[in-house]
Design an enzyme around this catalytic site. Sequence first.
Site, mmCIF file in Angstrom:
data_model
loop_
_atom_site.group_PDB
_atom_site.id
_atom_site.type_symbol
_atom_site.label_atom_id
_atom_site.label_comp_id
_atom_site.label_asym_id
_atom_site.label_seq_id
_atom_site.Cartn_x
_atom_site.Cartn_y
_atom_site.Cartn_z
ATOM 1 N N GLN A 1 -4.612 -4.519 7.264
ATOM 2 C CA GLN A 1 -5.671 -5.437 6.819
ATOM 3 C C GLN A 1 -5.751 -6.692 7.683
ATOM 4 O OE1 GLN A 1 -7.992 -4.752 4.800
ATOM 5 N NE2 GLN A 1 -7.129 -2.878 3.953
ATOM 6 N N LYS B 1 -10.297 0.174 10.754
ATOM 7 C CA LYS B 1 -10.468 -1.034 9.936
ATOM 8 C C LYS B 1 -10.802 -2.245 10.797
ATOM 9 C CE LYS B 1 -7.203 0.463 6.387
ATOM 10 N NZ LYS B 1 -7.975 0.812 5.194
ATOM 11 N N HIS C 1 0.871 -1.175 0.000
ATOM 12 C CA HIS C 1 0.000 0.000 0.000
ATOM 13 C C HIS C 1 0.914 1.234 0.000
ATOM 14 C CE1 HIS C 1 -2.752 3.008 1.742
ATOM 15 N NE2 HIS C 1 -3.744 2.212 1.408
ATOM 16 N N CYS D 1 -4.649 2.349 -3.774
ATOM 17 C CA CYS D 1 -3.423 2.881 -3.151
ATOM 18 C C CYS D 1 -2.286 1.871 -3.220
ATOM 19 C CB CYS D 1 -3.653 3.300 -1.692
ATOM 20 S SG CYS D 1 -4.916 4.519 -1.489
ATOM 21 N N ASP E 1 3.095 -3.944 8.225
ATOM 22 C CA ASP E 1 1.877 -3.153 8.039
ATOM 23 C C ASP E 1 0.697 -4.101 8.270
ATOM 24 O OD1 ASP E 1 -0.417 -2.054 6.988
ATOM 25 O OD2 ASP E 1 0.480 -1.401 5.110
HETATM 26 N N1 PMP Z 1 -1.787 -0.391 4.649
HETATM 27 C C1 PMP Z 1 -2.750 -1.133 4.128
HETATM 28 C C2 PMP Z 1 -2.450 -2.542 3.709
HETATM 29 C C3 PMP Z 1 -4.051 -0.618 4.005
HETATM 30 O O1 PMP Z 1 -5.024 -1.360 3.484
HETATM 31 C C4 PMP Z 1 -4.293 0.714 4.443
HETATM 32 C C5 PMP Z 1 -5.681 1.342 4.314
HETATM 33 N N2 PMP Z 1 -6.282 1.180 3.082
HETATM 34 C C6 PMP Z 1 -3.242 1.437 4.987
HETATM 35 C C7 PMP Z 1 -2.007 0.866 5.074
HETATM 36 C C8 PMP Z 1 -3.440 2.845 5.480
HETATM 37 O O2 PMP Z 1 -4.285 2.868 6.576
HETATM 38 P P1 PMP Z 1 -4.839 4.259 7.140
HETATM 39 O O3 PMP Z 1 -5.411 4.985 5.956
HETATM 40 O O4 PMP Z 1 -5.865 3.861 8.126
HETATM 41 O O5 PMP Z 1 -3.682 4.984 7.729
#
Ligand code: PMP
Length: 411
Positions: A202, A225, A122, A365, A199
């Site tokens: 998910q 999430k 991401h 993203c 990270d």
């Molecule tokens: N890493 C991953 C794998 C994600 O899916 C996301 C959110 N889509 C993020 C990072 C970023 O999370 P946040 O927008 O809550 O900071």
Amino acid sequence: MPNWELVRQDFSELHQNMNGERLAYLDNAATSLKPTSVIDRLVSFYQRENANVHRGTYQLSFKATAEYENARKIVQRFINAKSSREIIFTRGTTESINLIASTYGEQNIESGDEIVISLAEHHSNLIPWQQLAIRKKAVLKYINLTPTGEIDLADAKQKITAKTKIVAVAHIGNVLGNVSPIRELAGVAHQNGAIIVVDGAQAACHVPIDVQKLAADFYAFSGHKMLGPTGIGVLYGNQQLLEQMPPYQFGGEMITDVQLDNSQWDQIPYKFEAGTPNIAGAVGLATAIKYLEQVGMTQIRIRDTKLMAYLVPKLIAIPGVKVYGSQNPQQHVGVVSFNLGTLHPHDVATALDMEGVAVRAGHHCAEPLVHSLGTNATVRASLAFYNNQADCDQLINAIKETKEFFKGELR
Ligand code: PMP
């Protein structure tokens, strides 16, 4: 086993119509819905317990401080950290990763050093490292993916070398839902004297997390999430590493002493929590964790697999649908990406919305990953344990209707 239909009653947002249709909320990877207990907890906190933490000398502030620090302990237990001092509250995964890049990264990365991430990351776990590498004249290397979009462990072993200082990978991918071999990657990183940043954005709502078993040096995730409020997240960090790191931001509550020309920092985790924190967010997150634990992370994992095993074969069976990544539902933890013929994913998502189905379309993203799949965008359906077979059927039927609607334009 939980009564899943009763569980659904706890999520009021599910029980409404969209575009005149029953809502099938399948965008859980973007953000989860919130159970009534979390919403009620936020209300009760603001109604009766709201005060600033760590600074009041009155009962209400003691109570708010106790709730905030208890939330830290609840997070610690949830991910099996050794100490609650290893839990730092942030705004979310993005801030957690930026914190590491700006502190550990600034302190430890030098010209010529290597940072290794995967092609599946991401942007939140890519850009902070890319920019750090640019600032430090370091080298950013990408681990290749297998043809089905998983981390290629053999390639990881080649890419991670004695020059590597940081390895950063997602526990579960947000486009394909595959689980990374974190323990193995941690082993390779540590053998080479590097640290591993995970990270977990998910993962937190889908699999049990044990940072000690994973051997993660840092583990980042977002409250929103995993049934919690927005604006609260967590950075777990190994105590020794955190103690050596410089602060992230400067201001109130992160110091022990301030003189005119210098200051001393407080102990961890407070050193990393400058200013008034998101107190209600932390309290709400603790309630979300209690809810997840009550349902049971193992039960959630089983439910997830069952729902994916129901959905993915039905998707694959629709002529014209291309499912990305492994065709094995076991390897799509809560997330499946697909396209419908040559239709633009945004058109598909808009058509699905007309049928009450909420999905995401785009590059999610994760542009390098989506490009490596040979496309610019996909439709992504992402499930949570409170989804059911009716949601899956509604998606399948809506795709069939979309196909029918765009008949003339489908190639
Ligand atoms: N890493 C991953 C794998 C994600 O899916 C996301 C959110 N889509 C993020 C990072 C970023 O999370 P946040 O927008 O809550 O900071």
